[in-house]
Design a protein around this motif. Structure first.
Motif, short mmCIF file in Angstrom:
data_model
loop_
_atom_site.label_atom_id
_atom_site.label_comp_id
_atom_site.label_asym_id
_atom_site.label_seq_id
_atom_site.Cartn_x
_atom_site.Cartn_y
_atom_site.Cartn_z
N HIS B 568 0.85 -1.20 0.00
CA HIS B 568 0.00 0.00 0.00
C HIS B 568 0.88 1.24 0.00
N CYS B 603 -4.44 5.55 -1.55
CA CYS B 603 -3.43 4.50 -1.72
C CYS B 603 -2.82 4.65 -3.11
N ASN B 605 -0.27 2.68 -4.33
CA ASN B 605 0.26 1.44 -4.90
C ASN B 605 -0.89 0.47 -5.13
N CYS B 607 -3.45 -2.02 -5.08
CA CYS B 607 -3.40 -3.17 -4.18
C CYS B 607 -4.51 -4.18 -4.43
N HIS B 611 -8.99 -0.80 -4.60
CA HIS B 611 -7.86 0.09 -4.38
C HIS B 611 -8.27 1.55 -4.55
N MET B 614 -9.66 3.18 -1.63
CA MET B 614 -8.79 3.27 -0.44
C MET B 614 -8.30 4.71 -0.32
CU LIG Z 1 -3.78 -0.12 -1.09
#
Ligand SMILES: [Cu+2]
Lengths: 209, 622
Positions: B568, B603, B605, B607, B611, B614
């Motif tokens: 993350h 976030c 990255n 994930c 995502h 997030m």
């Molecule tokens: Cu993430």
């Protein structure tokens, strides 16, 4: 008819024969081994989980693959569909089963020493009931995990029945559920019990003639 | 001339013109090898894995890159001396403090740690030529774990990272001489008398890998260049070449190339270590410095042909090849003879108290390898490979011992040559600096690549070429555009290491880590706001941080995942902040909430399926 019944009673009253006692003793050892070994494996395979996530169900514990990490991973994934986290403490069976298996082993041992054929019949009937009940309870557990989904979950899916024995596709996962060594030991115990009964009854019949 | 003859001559001329018109001028090399069967030799199918790691330096990008061999695919970047938003390096408190006040470095020579003269897969050391530093990458997690420096009394850390046989030291030499201790002013015109160079032993703690300066040896202001460490008979010794033995200080291109020879340093590092133990060093800028005029036996000079660059010890530890880049030969020295010369004091006087070994006494031969020889690598089967910068080629030649006939004509030991494209600098054979080279592949790192690739404008890439050296003849397999600017590389067999892929929760000792949503918190203390945050698929807990303009915000974010590749990132809008947290890792970021407003964070990255969801808010009240 009456004569037949009383003949049967006489047979049931007879002690377990020598071979039967031996078979029963082996059966108890197999039963105890089964209590220590994993009973069932649930595995989940998806493209990004090619190596598979696994849960091994024992009579007294859940052992997840990848040093326990797979359980956390399964729960993390399941939260997307609103499934209750799988927690060992929720499995009442795992508290009851070791005790029950201990009782069966003790009953078995008693039959080895002072057993009558009737005792073996009781043992076989009770254990079969116990086995069937455990399996049904396991299936019901899977059913409730698959059906009691949080309506506020990020992903809404139709409630489903995880497969108890065999494989099925659930979303991107192939779920497989198969018995392991422990279950085969339980079955072995039943078979040995039946064998002990069979040899004792056959000998009793021969004596009656 | 009859008409018939005229027609004949004219016709022949026309034919000759037609034949030559489509051809390149004589001497130009063929642009491509279209033999497709070669492709199979470096082909690694999708999903299949490479056999070797190639760790190559990224020069002034400040980073180290990881590629696979034989595919030459770039797999990963290990940020070292420069921020790298892709992994959040240089944004969190720990990596920021490791980088210090610098935002770049100039990585030249990666060196793998060794045990008993073989790669042990513990660490990779890399130098920073620009800011006189050295870094240690832990190969357990492929992360930079320490940056040491700027190293006191050492300027221009080019002559490293050369690792001793059991990783006792990583050796370092100064490319640029300055007035010492650093910070002292002396006009460059006083270069000869006021400036000094230094060779240093960076001590490595065998348990933790922690580096510290073990000893330094003061030298005249030559420009130290490349080096290598000894093994076998040369165990405990190290070698460096230099340029500018003339000790010139301006227009070096001309002034430093007048002498026919420059000095190589032959350093007995065990003697240097002992001298420090015996109290024969004096402290300069907090570091023990040995004055070789007062402590004999630590350093010797050896004249080698004009402006040498590389000096490489062979796997046996006996033969040392040094190449003078302005002479078409590679000089091979015999370390056994060097030891005899030192014992018998076969010297040609001294330079500032440092004995100069008579070159004739220790030279085994000068191998006519070709134009512009730089570096030599070894395959462990008795062959040496020298890069030829000017000639754009690699020469393969036979190491001594040579027969009398060979000695008579050293041209005969140069057994193969392969063109590279173009102007090769370093080359690497896996394990060349160990007792047991792999001897399978050679990677040529080329400075120019013009005309070899689709045009990308004036900023042209560098290239690396994969050469198969398993047979008698070298054969070109593949060409890749390795991130700039590849200087040198190390090749490591993949099964030497078993990197972790998540940080086990049990190992996380960060007192600010939170593993459950119930432990997450936002605490205010005056104008300081401290957040203990948890990241898990697909949420941050908390996902709202309240602050007031001017607050100093600290966020400790723990990625509670224990699953490979479940990474993350925490990016905060308009705050120049992006920290990326690997599974099981806790990272801390500090920043000022300078202005009021609501700043989403998210976030960074990718994930999970959710995502995008997030995210959260940094709500800053006026
Ligand atoms: Cu993430």
């Amino acid at each position: 008819m009456n004569a037949r019944l009383s003949a049967m009673h006489r047979i049931l009253d007879r002690p377990v024969n020598f071979a039967g006692r031996g078979l029963l003793l082996v059966g108890i050892i197999v039963l105890l081994a089964g209590a220590a070994l994993p009973l069932w494996r649930i595995s989940l395979v998806a493209p990004q989980y090619a190596e598979g996530l696994t849960l091994d169900m024992y009579a007294y514990q859940i052992v997840a693959g990848n040093a326990g990490q797979d359980l956390a991973e399964i729960n993390t994934l399941n939260h997307y569909i609103g499934m209750k986290p799988i927690v060992q403490a929720d499995f009442l069976e795992m508290k009851v089963m070791p005790f029950a298996l201990g009782v069966f082993a003790l009953l078995g041992l008693r039959a080895v020493v002072v057993g009558r054929i009737m005792g073996l019949v009781d043992l076989a009937v009770l254990f079969s009931y116990f086995g069937a009940f455990s399996l049904a309870s396991f299936a019901y557990r899977l059913y409730s995990y698959g059906h009691h989904l949080d309506p506020h979950a990020p992903m809404k899916i139709t409630p489903f029945m995880p497969v108890v024995i065999g494989s099925q596709q659930i979303a991107n996962f192939v779920q497989t559920s198969l018995p392991l060594a422990g279950t085969f030991c339980m079955a072995g115990f039943v078979l040995l019990l039946v064998a002990a009964l069979w040899t004792s009854i056959r000998e009793a019949r021969r004596d009656q003639r | 001339m009859s008409t018939r003859v005229t027609v004949l001559v004219g016709g022949s001329l026309a034919a000759a013109l037609m034949v030559t018109a489509g051809c390149n001028p004589p001497g130009s090399t063929k642009a491509a090898n279209s033999d497709t069967s070669v492709a199979a030799k470096s082909f690694v199918a999708p999903g299949a894995k490479d056999e070797y790691y190639l760790f190559y330096s990224g020069g002034h990008s400040g980073q180290v890159y990881v590629a696979g061999l034989p595919s030459m695919r770039h797999i990963s970047t290990i940020p070292v001396f420069a921020p790298y938003p892709a992994t959040g390096y240089g944004f969190d408190v720990e990596s920021k403090s490791m980088m210090g006040k610098f935002t770049w470095g100039d990585v030249h020579h990666p060196g793998l740690s060794q045990s008993d003269g073989k790669y042990d897969g513990r660490w990779l050391f890399v130098n920073d030529n620009a800011n006189n530093r050295i870094a240690r990458i832990d190969l357990r997690d492929f992360k930079t774990r320490q940056i040491l420096g700027p190293i006191p009394n050492s300027s221009g850390n080019h002559g490293s990272s050369f690792v001793t046989e059991n990783s006792e030291y990583v050796l370092v030499a100064s490319r640029f001489s300055v007035p010492l201790p650093k910070g002292r002013y002396a006009d460059p015109s006083t270069y000869k008398t006021e400036y000094n160079g230094m060779v240093s032993g960076i001590k490595v703690d065998q348990k933790t890998g922690e580096m510290s300066v073990g000893w330094q040896v003061l030298t005249p202001p030559f420009n130290w260049d490349l080096g290598s460490t000894g093994k076998g008979p040369s165990s405990g010794w190290a070698f460096w070449t230099s340029y500018n033995s003339e000790m010139a200080h301006e227009t070096l291109e001309a002034t430093a190339t007048q002498g026919e020879r420059d000095y190589a340093a032959i350093v007995n590092w065990r003697a240097a270590e002992q001298a420090v133990k015996d109290g024969k060093a004096t402290l300069m800028d907090g570091v023990p410095v040995i004055d070789p005029a007062k402590v004999p036996g630590v350093i010797y000079f050896l004249p080698v042909p004009k402006s040498p660059h590389g000096i490489d010890t062979d796997p046996s530890g006996r033969w040392i090849a040094a190449s003078g880049k302005l002479q078409p030969v590679t000089s091979v020295f015999d370390f056994e003879k060097i030891q005899k010369a030192i014992a018998a004091k076969t010297f040609d006087g001294d330079v500032r108290g440092i004995p100069v070994i008579k070159p004739e006494a220790v030279l085994e031969g000068e191998v006519p390898v070709g134009l512009g020889p730089l570096h030599t690598q070894y395959d462990g089967k008795g062959n040496a490979y020298t890069s030829l910068y000017v000639e754009s080629a690699v020469a393969k030649w036979t190491l001594p011992p040579w027969t009398d006939a060979q000695k008579k004509d050293l041209n005969t030991i140069v057994i193969d040559k392969i063109p590279v494209h173009f102007n090769i600098g370093h080359l690497v054979v896996g394990g060349s600096d160990t007792k047991e080279p792999y001897g399978r592949y050679l990677v040529a790192m080329n400075k120019l690549s013009k005309g070899r690739h689709v045009s990308v404008g004036p900023s042209q890439p560098e290239s690396s070429q994969l050469i198969d050296i398993s047979g008698n003849k070298m054969s070109m397999l593949y060409e890749a555009y390795t991130e700039p600017e590849p200087h040198f590389a190390q090749i490591l067999k993949v099964d030497t290491i078993a990197p972790i892929e998540v940080y086990p929760k049990a190992e996380n000792t960060d007192s600010n880590a939170v593993w459950e949503a119930s432990q997450a918190s936002v605490t205010r203390n005056g104008n300081k706001v401290e957040v203990k945050m948890m990241a898990i698929r697909s949420r941050f807990v908390p996902d709202k941080i309240e602050a007031r303009a001017g607050d100093e915000i600290t966020i400790h974010v723990t990625n509670v995942e224990q699953t490979t590749d479940m990474i993350h990132g925490l990016g905060i809008i308009e705050h120049d902040m992006n920290v990326v947290v690997d599974p099981g890792e806790t990272k801390t970021v500090k920043f000022k909430a300078a202005k009021a407003g609501v700043f989403p964070f998210y976030c960074t990255n990718f994930c999970s399926a959710l995502h995008q969801e997030m995210q959260g808010y940094l709500a800053v009240k006026p």
